[in-house]
Write a protein that holds these residues in place. Structure first.
Motif, PDB file in Angstrom:
ATOM      1  N   GLN A 104      36.474  38.011  48.719  1.00 31.05           N
ATOM      2  CA  GLN A 104      37.160  38.910  47.776  1.00 31.05           C
ATOM      3  C   GLN A 104      37.834  39.990  48.099  1.00 31.05           C
ATOM      4  O   GLN A 104      37.490  40.480  49.545  1.00 31.05           O
ATOM      5  N   LYS A 105      39.316  40.048  47.833  1.00 30.99           N
ATOM      6  CA  LYS A 105      39.980  41.216  48.576  1.00 30.99           C
ATOM      7  C   LYS A 105      39.770  42.549  47.865  1.00 30.99           C
ATOM      8  O   LYS A 105      38.824  42.671  46.939  1.00 30.99           O
ATOM      9  N   SER A 106      40.381  43.572  48.436  1.00 31.81           N
ATOM     10  CA  SER A 106      39.743  44.833  48.025  1.00 31.81           C
ATOM     11  C   SER A 106      40.237  45.179  46.512  1.00 31.81           C
ATOM     12  O   SER A 106      39.415  46.101  45.913  1.00 31.81           O
ATOM     13  N   ASP A 107      41.302  44.294  46.116  1.00 34.49           N
ATOM     14  CA  ASP A 107      41.345  44.684  44.778  1.00 34.49           C
ATOM     15  C   ASP A 107      40.547  43.885  43.721  1.00 34.49           C
ATOM     16  O   ASP A 107      40.736  43.833  42.507  1.00 34.49           O
ATOM     17  N   GLY A 108      39.542  42.887  44.239  1.00 34.63           N
ATOM     18  CA  GLY A 108      38.797  42.382  43.506  1.00 34.63           C
ATOM     19  C   GLY A 108      39.191  40.956  43.281  1.00 34.63           C
ATOM     20  O   GLY A 108      38.348  40.087  42.492  1.00 34.63           O
ATOM     21  N   SER A 109      40.174  40.671  43.579  1.00 36.85           N
ATOM     22  CA  SER A 109      40.946  39.076  43.336  1.00 36.85           C
ATOM     23  C   SER A 109      40.411  38.019  44.380  1.00 36.85           C
ATOM     24  O   SER A 109      39.533  38.524  45.577  1.00 36.85           O
ATOM     25  N   PHE A 110      40.412  36.955  44.247  1.00 34.77           N
ATOM     26  CA  PHE A 110      39.936  35.791  45.125  1.00 34.77           C
ATOM     27  C   PHE A 110      41.225  34.820  45.246  1.00 34.77           C
ATOM     28  O   PHE A 110      41.971  34.656  44.714  1.00 34.77           O
ATOM     29  N   PRO A 111      41.084  34.295  46.640  1.00 33.08           N
ATOM     30  CA  PRO A 111      42.134  33.521  46.912  1.00 33.08           C
ATOM     31  C   PRO A 111      42.099  31.936  46.235  1.00 33.08           C
ATOM     32  O   PRO A 111      40.979  31.556  45.989  1.00 33.08           O
ATOM     33  N   LEU A 112      43.225  31.249  45.823  1.00 34.07           N
ATOM     34  CA  LEU A 112      43.195  29.945  45.497  1.00 34.07           C
ATOM     35  C   LEU A 112      43.307  29.038  46.646  1.00 34.07           C
ATOM     36  O   LEU A 112      44.023  29.140  47.594  1.00 34.07           O
ATOM     37  N   ARG A 113      42.401  27.977  46.453  1.00 38.97           N
ATOM     38  CA  ARG A 113      42.696  26.850  47.843  1.00 38.97           C
ATOM     39  C   ARG A 113      42.605  25.555  47.205  1.00 38.97           C
ATOM     40  O   ARG A 113      41.972  25.227  46.097  1.00 38.97           O
ATOM     41  N   LEU A 114      43.400  24.867  47.997  1.00 48.75           N
ATOM     42  CA  LEU A 114      43.304  23.232  47.702  1.00 48.75           C
ATOM     43  C   LEU A 114      42.319  22.714  48.423  1.00 48.75           C
ATOM     44  O   LEU A 114      41.957  22.719  49.690  1.00 48.75           O
ATOM     45  N   ARG A 115      41.053  22.144  47.538  1.00 45.04           N
ATOM     46  CA  ARG A 115      39.929  21.573  48.428  1.00 45.04           C
ATOM     47  C   ARG A 115      40.133  19.890  48.545  1.00 45.04           C
ATOM     48  O   ARG A 115      40.517  19.297  47.482  1.00 45.04           O
ATOM     49  N   ILE A 116      39.933  19.315  49.431  1.00 43.85           N
ATOM     50  CA  ILE A 116      40.161  18.118  49.785  1.00 43.85           C
ATOM     51  C   ILE A 116      38.530  17.557  50.179  1.00 43.85           C
ATOM     52  O   ILE A 116      38.047  17.951  51.148  1.00 43.85           O
ATOM     53  N   THR A 117      38.216  16.469  49.410  1.00 40.30           N
ATOM     54  CA  THR A 117      36.804  15.956  49.711  1.00 40.30           C
ATOM     55  C   THR A 117      37.180  14.389  50.108  1.00 40.30           C
ATOM     56  O   THR A 117      37.746  13.659  49.437  1.00 40.30           O
TER      57      THR A 117
END
Length: 411
Positions: free
Chosen positions: A19-32
């Motif tokens: 979590q960043k300091s502004d409360g947001s979260f990163p978007l990620r591409l998940r490969i399984t």
């Protein structure tokens, strides 16, 4: 946004582990693939309330939801197409090579990629000492984040503060070492900004953010009586290694604190017209200093080997190929360790209860130079800026403070 029907799948997720300091979260591409998972950062962050976890898309409450969703659709399509191409070509498929085949745009270049490029440059320019220390610092940070896909947008003040606490509590390193670790991250962040990989608005350093300032350290040196004791101790009272370390330390002192790496590479041809001429390895500046009678006396002890092929004054690097920078660095590192060990043994014999190493020769010279004009000291120390010399001398010379204390309390 969905999956393709195969043994593998790709999906866009909100990465809630960072979590960043502004409360947001990163978007990620998940490969399984075969139950093994890899992640690729997409370089965008959203608040948890702005993310639709079921549909894997940004909600309408996000100010740029249309544009961001279009981008995510594009990225997912590219990843799916890559997977189809791999399966069509009947290549061996793993989650790793799926990830490797997915083209990530320049502005999504990871911290690790920029760090590796930086470390390669250090090696190519023969800066092996810095390479050794900075490589360790880079690995500390990557291991701490446990994320080889970390982007520069993921690196904010909160993460750096957690990293500092980790170094302090887990690694038990000094405050100075913590600053050195952060300086490497700052260097890489500045490089990423110049390359257009990250916007300067994400820069976590500077006023009101993470500020880097080295803590003051005590610069221990020998006083006149201790240096005289070192000069006067008889060689027969020391082992050959101890006597050599004593000689090298005194030469460092006589020439204003010449660095050990520069000293060990000195050649007989560098001495002419009664002066020592050499180029400093740290900043490539030329220096010419008078060879004193005390220095001449020590040099005499090494003249028996003056005709050696290397032409080096001191024996520590004579077995090394002087055209091999990496070999020189390795041998220099060993010599520095040994010389420091033996000079401390000499301090023990002299009953000098100070932690003395070879950099202490520079500090000792500075301690005894309080009445020398600062511009002359700048030439001897080869500081680029006189303010560096002033700051260095102020950290050593406590005379003014001592005089003030005496004037107030000496009644």
């Amino acid at each position: 946004m969905g999956k393709i029907k195969s043994m593998s799948s790709v999906k866009i997720i909100l990465w809630k582990h960072r979590q960043k300091s502004d409360g947001s979260f990163p978007l990620r591409l998940r490969i399984t693939h075969n139950r093994k998972t890899r992640y690729i950062s997409l370089g965008h962050h959203v608040q948890e309330k702005e993310w639709d976890e079921v549909k894997s898309k940004v909600k309408r409450c996000h100010p740029n939801y249309k544009r961001l969703n279009n981008l995510l659709i594009q990225k997912l399509a590219e990843a799916n197409q890559t997977l189809i191409d791999l399966e069509t070509d009947k290549k061996a498929i793993t989650s790793k090579n799926i990830k490797d085949e997915i083209v990530v745009p320049l502005n999504q270049t990871t911290f690790k990629q920029i760090a590796n490029s930086y470390l390669r440059e250090l090696e190519q320019t023969n800066k092996f000492k810095r390479l050794s220390s900075d490589k360790t610092r880079v690995n500390h940070f990557i291991k701490f984040t446990n994320n080889s896909d970390l982007t520069f947008q993921d690196i904010d003040e909160a993460l750096l503060k957690k990293f500092s606490i980790h170094l302090r509590r887990t690694k038990k390193v000094s405050e100075r070492s913590i600053i050195n670790n952060l300086i490497v991250i700052r260097t890489l962040f500045n490089r990423a900004i110049k390359l257009g990989i990250v916007d300067s608005k994400f820069y976590p350093f500077g006023k009101g953010k993470i500020q880097l300032k080295f803590p003051e350290t005590e610069k221990v040196g020998l006083n006149i009586e201790e240096i005289q004791a070192l000069e006067n101790i008889k060689p027969e009272e020391l082992t050959q290694d101890q006597n050599h370390a004593r000689n090298v330390w005194l030469i460092c002192f006589y020439f204003g604190g010449i660095r050990i790496g520069d000293l060990l590479k000195l050649k007989w041809k560098d001495i002419y017209d009664g002066r020592l001429h050499y180029r400093m390895g740290k900043n490539q500046k030329l220096l010419s200093l008078k060879v004193s009678e005390k220095s001449k006396k020590i040099f005499e002890n090494y003249k028996a080997d003056k005709t050696s092929k290397s032409n080096l004054i001191f024996p520590d690097l004579k077995t090394v190929n002087l055209k091999d920078s990496k070999a020189i660095y390795r041998k220099e590192k060993i010599a520095d360790k040994n010389l420091n060990k033996y000079i401390r043994e000499v301090m023990g014999i002299l009953k000098i209860d100070k932690h003395i190493g070879f950099h202490s020769a520079r500090h000792s010279f500075a301690h005894l130079s309080s009445d020398i004009d600062v511009r002359q000291l700048q030439k001897i120390f080869r500081h680029s800026n006189i303010t560096t010399t002033i700051g260095y001398m102020e950290s050593i010379n406590h005379t003014d403070a001592d005089d003030a204390l005496e004037r107030v309390t000496g009644f």
